[in-house]
Design a protein around this motif. Structure first.
Motif, short mmCIF file in Angstrom:
data_model
loop_
_atom_site.label_atom_id
_atom_site.label_comp_id
_atom_site.label_asym_id
_atom_site.label_seq_id
_atom_site.Cartn_x
_atom_site.Cartn_y
_atom_site.Cartn_z
N THR A 43 0.84 -1.26 0.12
CA THR A 43 -0.11 0.08 0.26
C THR A 43 0.97 1.15 -0.04
OG1 THR A 43 -1.75 -1.22 1.15
CG2 THR A 43 -1.84 1.05 1.24
N GLN A 85 -7.34 0.73 -0.18
CA GLN A 85 -7.45 -0.44 0.74
C GLN A 85 -8.43 -0.16 1.86
OE1 GLN A 85 -3.83 -2.00 2.59
NE2 GLN A 85 -4.94 -3.75 3.22
N ASP A 176 -5.98 -1.75 -5.09
CA ASP A 176 -5.56 -2.14 -3.89
C ASP A 176 -6.63 -3.27 -3.25
OD1 ASP A 176 -3.88 -2.54 -1.62
OD2 ASP A 176 -3.68 -0.52 -0.92
N GLU A 177 -6.34 -4.30 -3.26
CA GLU A 177 -7.26 -5.34 -2.69
C GLU A 177 -8.76 -5.15 -3.04
OE1 GLU A 177 -6.66 -6.62 1.29
OE2 GLU A 177 -4.65 -6.23 1.41
N GLY E 136 -2.92 -2.44 6.43
CA GLY E 136 -4.16 -2.90 6.59
C GLY E 136 -4.20 -4.49 7.29
MG MG Z 1 -1.99 -2.81 2.22
#
Ligand code: MG
Ligand code: ATP
Ligand code: ATP
Ligand code: LEU
Ligand code: MG
Lengths: 260, 356, 317, 290, 233
Positions: A43, A85, A176-177, E136
């Motif tokens: 990220t 994210q 991002d994801e 995250g």
């Molecule tokens: Mg990340």
């Protein structure tokens, strides 16, 4: 020359080398995935490429132009778009308006025209609405168009972000994801969507922990660990790399998830 | 009924003026009505609180005239609210008696506006006279940055030369400041300052006086008529001993001799105010007292509760003795007071005493 | 075909403005109306700044002060007609907003609040202290606009109060129209976007700093016009117009009405203009009840009057 | 030289009062992100309740205690009856509630008490001390000492106690706070009680110096707010330093530069500081990753 | 242990749970699967008491939960690791964990924290860092650990695998299985339905605010409709 090229990129937080000396390139139509353990710096890498963080070292170029440290909106003008994210939704707008805002660069015009709602201003808004509606249909959110964005479930918001990013008609898209919070079937839909977008000539940089998806659609994979690039190559090659298995994939005993 | 309107600053920064004013108006109207009213009719007082906001004052003045249809207005606790009201009464042609200080209210004379307090310029003059008599010619000035303080400061600076007074230092404080020590320190250390003059009202002068005492400043301290109430002495404490102000008879009501022309009116007002309000009477209530009495007197003389007639009658007021002094109005003088009713007072042992 | 809610809102507003006088018991209500409109105009500007762009200002009365004092001073010192002075006021306000907006809009939330607060206080201090020019805290007179006389000349004879009621209503309706246009335009979406997420707004191409600045300048223009109108209408002005309390009052109106809503701005301004008048009957209890009503509105209508009520109406319909 | 010292003494005293008000802001802010515009009214209540109790014959220390308790109770009521009922209302709406509360409390005070200025004697008398030509009021020492003490207590409270952390958690993420078992309503009431008590304390300490009246809250709140922002909102050390700095700037400007524009200079300093440090001198940077 | 009967809940005027029935027996792992927007998160929020319910019954350990404030439910032994992590971003990692055990005695905090650190060593490394600075996945680890700090009798997990690297997904599933052996009851909402069903005893399928299917984990994995709709195989 690749559309997006990253060379020797790095940044530190306090004493931590969050990203160090990472480089790679993405060609139009290519899907390059960045994978790596949690906290590897994926990220952070996105944040540097997209202008949210200013890199301490290294260089980002778009189409040969050095864009290191440029503000996000300047990068957007050069065709770079991204999702987040940690969701960054315009909560108080409707779902449709979120996507219309994604089309800001095409929809914007003179402020005075907007203040007085000139025909030109209305035309721009109408065009943005048409495009946005189409995109909502594409991510399966057309029925929610007029709802306030804050009323969507997590998975729906993820898809909303993709639609918003696409509204820019990017040349390079950072995801991002995108499939986090989506089940296997929903993930597959996103899969197809991304593949379609790539096919239209957009360069895609993807971070995702769903290995099924990554292996299925990546043209190329970059593996980060502790901020460093530890491997790079075609999916088949990377997934067999012992370093990658040890750091990231783990020894899979036929789990339904990682390698399928 | 005869409708009289008022808008004063019962709350807000000038409430130390507006509160006694409003109370005075209410109790006097009750008293007048109990005694049979005016021209056989009862007075109905419509009163509003403009909180010291000129825009509100204007709105209330408009409301008094358009909606309540009053025949005259008393009020305007501050110069700024007064100025706002003046605009309205001039358009609507309704007589208005202001309770505010500034000279500008009656100079140039506006046909429909009168006022009862001595002007800030007169206060400066009265003080300078006293200074000169005491041989104090070099002074330090300190004033509040509110309208009253700023306006009095301006006039004092203007006329100082006329009295041979030289202002060596000029300091300002905010009306709600908590401490004026720095400003007073500067006055103290200014070479040659023989007296200090403070223009202001509300808590400022009380704090100035306290700080003056704490810093051990010995030069005489003069305050304005903005502190002309018993409360000031209490708040300022022992340091107020020796403070001199230009004040009115109400502060020394118990020292007035029976043959003083103001004796009757002052004693009567003081009695009723202290009975009904439960606190010592101040000059500010006195301004309101005089305004209402002047108005009633004019209505009586006019024989009709008609704005034009009332206005004319006010303008012809002669020898009207009020709490503030004896008023002699004319077409060119809408204040009608001279310096004679302004008395120099000094605080001695917590009481106002007349200075000779 | 749906009549867009924007046009519907403006039509309803127009109808209210036009029909309200039928219910006025006396001329005085024209003044209340005009005051509500003048406040409403400034508040509409704050809807753009606070409601759309999410940037709080505790110093917008400063711009009202600039507008007001330009109308008071420019005719005397520059010989400008008051109407042109009003224009000059907006230009000065816009210019100052543009100059200070650059550095202070980088601040967020309360920090922006205290910076704008400081600006407002500086303006009101200058107005109060530069006595020779501004007249100081006691205020000064403002020249007559003269438009009413001109109208009379062409056969439209309005009382002073009626004239200002109509004249300020025109500005308010115009201002509301412009703000509603903005809301549904690309620029408006950009503002609302940066309200929710500056980083995401930047990512879709919004030049965040520039749009914030635009909103700041625009709202300064609204406030400036509002101040000018107040000065011209009252023909007298004091530094209170630029004061902290006025700034807070404007923000309160904005939020009471519904921060993101243009009709809310007008509702909030009207409510807070009317209430003190309505509450005079309660005498000493006036302030307590005013405070109580403010609290109750916010407790039971969390998003402000208009958004909450319109949601309730839509729910039933 | 003595002049300069005298300015410093004055600035420190007034600054300590600002610091106390700023410290009061800190707590409610830390629990809810709300800047309580009624904070000044707590200051006012401190002075007024003490005065009227004292005048009615209650010994001064007891009267002060009474005022602190009264303010705390009113603070809790404000939370229970208004803030809590508004539930998940946006922060701006909560701020307007506190503005309403401030008007309400001021209106109530003028009704219950009066509109006059009041004062009661300093805790250790009103006789100034002369230290090398510099005048120091014993009450000024009280203000400074109490400000420092409150600062230390709050610092310990927020960094060392679990309840302090729970308050911070409540503001940071209300839902998550509930999910870990924090009684967020109680935390809010607690923070209102503490804030109000500290506000009242400031009012009690300052009344002998700067007098009190029903409408004295606004100027104190304004300065306290500015001080809190200068130091960084929510951080006790910021409130202390911000308050002292603001007081000193004012006193030094009034003494050395110009008394006319002393408030202006104070705000210009704040603007300059914020330009370089957008979170104030000690403010935390918000930690939100995308 | 936990019983949900005819549960209804709404956001504003819109009802999103239309009568959900669900049982979790002591020591069981029960998983709920469903498409985006089915109401899984809302269900967990209702159980924890941070979302008002408009009808139905909630009973936990024999005690009705209606009207019980959220913090008392935690005291009863219900803890949740919420969707989207919801960590205290401005507090340090350690403070986050400490607050996880807010209601409980200091004595056990140290051992529990050590356990959390053993499970996720990265959290120990970053214990003094503001939690908002975590990546995250690291935040997800923190959220799960924070919930465990309460030593819940019943743990509610909302998509615990979200954002975790594959190696950790496997680990989390192991941890959950382990909890079962310690007697902890788990209600697990997972998009990674396959992984969830493999460790679960029973499962429920939610569609648009209703439970449309339930059964043992084996039954559900074997069900063609489920395989097509949720497992993608
Ligand atoms: Mg990340
Ligand atoms: N603002 C910050 N302050 C301190 N540390 C940071 C900050 N941002 C990132 N980090 C650290 O940098 C490292 C990389 O974080 P990043 O979010 O890039 O990881 P990631 O690869 O995206 O992980 P995940 O898969 O969990 O999302 C982490 O250890 C994180 O704690
Ligand atoms: N804050 C809200 N306001 C209004 N509606 C909401 C809100 N949150 C959720 N909803 C709606 O409630 C329904 C259920 O949402 P919920 O978040 O419970 O779904 P979910 O099953 O957890 O979905 P996901 O898998 O995407 O997390 C959805 O239709 C959603 O749009
Ligand atoms: C003390 C009074 C004469 C003050 C006066 N009413 C004014 O403010 O203008
Ligand atoms: Mg969910």
């Amino acid at each position: 020359m690749p559309l997006l090229s990253v060379e020797g990129l790095g940044i530190d937080f306090g004493g931590l080398r969050a990203v160090n000396d990472v480089g790679f390139g993405v060609e139009p139509g290519e899907i390059v995935s960045v994978i790596g353990p949690n906290g590897a710096g994926k990220t952070t890498l996105f944040n540097m490429i997209s202008g949210a963080y200013r890199p301490a070292r290294g260089k980002v170029s778009l189409d040969g132009e050095a864009v290191t440290g440029m503000a996000p909106n300047q990068l957007a003008e050069r065709g770079l778009s991204r999702t987040f994210q940690n969701l960054q939704i315009f909560q108080k707008m409707s779902v449709l308006e979120n996507v219309m805002t994604g089309r800001h660069l095409k929809a914007r015009g003179s402020l005075v025209a907007d203040l007085f709602s000139t025909p030109a201003s209305r035309r721009r808004t109408a065009e943005a609405r048409t495009v946005a509606s189409g995109l909502l249909a594409r991510v399966g959110l057309d029925r929610a168009a007029d709802q306030q964005a804050s009323s969507l479930s997590y998975g729906a918001l993820k898809r909303l972000e993709i639609a918003r990013a696409l509204a820019l008609e990017p040349r390079i898209l950072l995801l991002d994801e995108p499939a986090a919070g989506c089940n296997a079937v929903e993930t597959e839909e996103i899969d197809h969507l991304i593949a379609d977008v790539a096919k239209s000539g957009v360069a895609i940089l993807l971070v995702e922990h769903d290995m099924k998806m990554v292996m299925r659609i990546s043209s190329h994979i970059v593996v980060l660990d502790r901020g460093e690039k530890i491997a790079e190559g075609k999916p088949e090659k990377v997934s067999r790399d012992p370093k990658v298995i040890e750091a990231y994939l783990g020894v899979q005993e036929g789990s339904g998830h990682a390698l399928g | 009924d005869i409708k009289i309107g008022s808008t004063v600053s019962e709350t807000g920064p000038a409430s130390s003026l507006g509160d006694p004013e409003a109370k005075t108006l209410r109790m006097l109207v009750d008293e007048i009505n109990a005694a049979g009213g005016v021209l056989g009719e009862k007075i109905e007082l419509v009163s509003y609180d403009d909180a010291g906001d000129p825009n509100k004052a204007r709105t209330f003045a408009t409301r008094l005239i358009e909606d309540d249809e009053v025949v005259a207005i008393v009020g305007g606790s501050t110069t700024a609210t007064t100025m706002s009201i003046m605009q309205v009464v001039a358009d609507a042609e309704i007589p208005f008696i202001s309770l505010a200080g500034a000279l500008e209210i009656v100079d140039p004379v506006q046909p429909w506006t009168f006022k009862t307090p001595h002007t800030d310029r007169m206060a400066c003059g009265k003080i300078f006279e006293n200074m000169k008599a005491g041989g104090l010619t070099k002074i330090g000035l300190i004033s509040g940055s509110d309208g009253f303080g700023a306006s009095m400061r301006k006039h004092c600076v203007d006329i100082a030369g006329d009295y041979g007074i030289e202002i060596l230092a000029d300091e300002i404080y905010g009306p709600t400041d908590a401490d004026m020590t720095p400003q007073l320190t500067n006055l103290r250390s200014k070479e040659g300052v023989q007296a200090i003059l403070n223009a202001g009202f509300g808590q400022g002068p009380a704090i100035v006086t306290r700080n003056y005492g704490q810093l051990g400043i010995k030069t005489p301290l003069y305050q304005s008529h903005g502190v002309a109430s018993k409360a000031f002495i209490e708040l300022a404490g022992p340091a107020s001993n020796g403070v001199k102000i230009p004040g009115t008879a109400i502060l020394i009501a118990d020292q007035l001799s029976q043959d003083d022309p103001q004796y009757a009116v002052v004693t009567a007002y003081r009695k009723i105010y202290e009975e009904k309000a439960g606190s010592p009477a101040s000059t500010f209530g006195g301004y309101a007292h005089d305004a209402l009495r002047l108005l009633v007197d004019a209505i009586n003389r006019a024989g009709a509760a008609e704005p034009q007639a009332i206005r004319d009658a006010i303008e012809q007021t002669k020898g009207f003795v009020g709490v503030t002094g004896a008023f002699n109005m004319s077409a060119t003088d809408h204040l009608g007071l001279d310096l004679s009713a302004f008395r120099m007072l000094e605080i001695k042992d917590g009481n106002w005493v007349l200075l000779q | 075909m749906r009549l867009s809610s924007k046009h519907l809102t403006l039509l309803i507003l127009l109808a209210i403005v036009a029909l309200a006088p039928l219910a006025f018991p006396s001329n005085f209500y024209y003044r209340i109306g005009a005051l509500a409109f003048v406040n409403g105009l400034a508040v509409t500007g704050l809807v753009i700044l606070i409601g759309f762009a999410g940037q709080v200002s505790l110093g917008h009365a400063g711009f009202a002060g600039i507008g007001a004092y330009t109308c008071a001073l420019a005719p005397i010192y520059l010989g400008l007609h008051p109407a042109l002075a009003m224009l000059l006021g907006t230009v000065i306000s816009a210019g100052i907003a543009w100059l200070i907006g650059g550095p202070i809009l980088r601040l967020k939330g309360y920090y922006l609040g205290v910076a704008t607060l400081g600006f407002g206080i500086l303006v009101s201090m200058v107005l109060a202290n530069e006595v020779p020019i501004t007249g100081g805290a006691d205020g000064r007179e403002v020249p007559e606009l003269g438009l009413r006389a001109a109208l009379k000349f062409i056969g439209i004879d309005l009382s002073n109060a009626q004239f200002w009621y109509a004249f300020t209503a025109l500005f308010l309706l115009g201002g509301a129209w412009v703000a509603s246009n903005l809301h549904d335009s690309a620029a408006g979406r950009a503002l609302r976007a940066l309200h929710d997420s500056e980083i995401a707004a930047g990512t879709v191409g919004v030049d965040v700093a520039r749009y914030k600045l635009s909103a700041f300048v625009l709202s300064a223009v609204y406030a400036s016009l509002s101040g000018s109108l107040l000065a011209l209408m009252n023909k007298f002005i004091t530094p209170d117009v630029a004061g902290f309390l006025h700034s807070v009052e404007l923000v309160t109106m904005t939020v009471l009405g519904g921060a993101g809503s243009v009709p809310g701005a007008i509702a909030g301004a009207t409510l807070l203009t009317l209430l003190p008048q309505a509450l005079t009957a309660l005498q000493a209890y006036e302030h307590m009840i005013l405070g109580l009503i403010m609290m109750l509105v916010m407790i039971f209508m969390r998003d402000g009057l208009v958004p909450t009520l319109s949601r309730a109406l839509r729910g039933r319909g | 030289m003595t002049e300069l010292l005298q300015y410093l003494v004055s600035g420190t005293t007034v600054g300590a009062a600002y610091a106390l008000v700023a410290l009061g802001f800190t707590i409610i802010y830390n629990a809810s992100d709300v800047v309580n515009f009624a904070q000044g009214e707590f200051v006012m209540l401190g002075g007024m309740v003490t005065f009227f109790a004292w005048q009615a014959g209650v010994p001064l220390p007891l009267a002060a205690l009474l005022a602190i308790v009264a303010a705390a109770v009113i603070g809790v009521l404000l939370n229970k009856l208004a803030i809590e009922r508004a539930g998940a209302a946006p922060v701006v709406s909560l701020i307007i509630i506190t503005i309403g509360a401030s008007i309400f409390l001021r209106g109530g005070a003028q009704l219950v008490f009066d509109k006059q200025l009041h004062r009661f004697p300093g805790f250790s008398g009103d006789e100034p001390m002369n230290v090398g030509g510099v005048t120091i009021l014993p009450q000024g020492l009280w203000v400074v000492a109490v400000a420092v003490m409150v600062f230390v207590l709050l610092y310990v409270f927020f960094t060392r106690t679990l309840t302090g952390k729970a308050i911070l958690a409540t503001a940071n993420n209300r839902v998550a706070a509930k999910l870990v078992g924090i009684n967020t309503d109680y935390m809010m009431s607690l923070s209102f009680a503490l804030s109000a008590a500290i506000g009242a304390l400031a009012g009690i300490l300052m009344t002998p110096i700067s007098l009190t009246s029903y409408d004295l809250g606004v100027p104190f709140a304004l300065k306290g707010f500015a001080a809190a922002m200068l130091g960084g909102m929510g951080v006790p050390v910021g409130a202390l330093v911000g308050g002292l700095l603001l007081g000193l700037i004012e006193a030094l400007t009034a003494g050395l530069v110009s008394s006319t524009y002393k408030d202006a200079v104070a705000f210009i300093v704040i603007l300059v500081v914020l330009f370089w440090m957008p979170q104030g001198l000690f403010g935390r940077k918000s930690m939100e990753r995308v | 242990m936990l019983s949900v009967e005819n549960l209804r809940s709404r956001y504003g005027r819109i009802e999103v749970l239309h009568g959900v029935d669900l049982q979790v027996r002591s020591g069981e792992i029960v998983t709920v699967v469903g498409a985006n927007g089915a109401g899984k998160t809302t269900l967990l929020r209702c159980i924890s008491g941070v979302q008002p319910i408009s009808g139905g019954n909630l009973v936990f350990k024999g005690e009705p939960l209606q009207g019980m404030p959220a913090h008392r439910r935690v005291a009863l032994g219900l803890a949740q690791s919420p969707e989207g992590r919801q960590i205290f971003t401005s507090l340090s990692v350690e403070e986050n964990l400490r607050l996880g055990a807010y209601l409980f005695a200091d004595a056990r905090v140290d051992t529990d924290m050590a356990e959390a650190f053993a499970m996720f060593p990265i959290l120990r490394e970053k214990r003094n860092l503001a939690a908002g600075g975590l990546s995250g996945g690291q935040q997800q680890m923190l959220a799960i650990s924070r919930a465990l700090m309460a030593r819940p009798a019943c743990l509610l997990l909302d998509e615990p695998s979200m954002g975790l690297a594959p190696i950790l997904v496997a680990q989390i599933m192991d941890v959950i299985r382990n909890l079962k052996t310690l007697g902890v009851t788990v209600l697990l909402v997972e998009q990674n339905a396959y992984a969830a069903l493999r460790i679960a005893d029973r499962g429920y399928v939610m569609e648009t605010g209703r439970v449309t299917m339930q059964g043992t984990a084996e039954e559900l994995i074997a069900d063609e409709r489920i395989r097509a709709a949720y497992l993608g195989v």
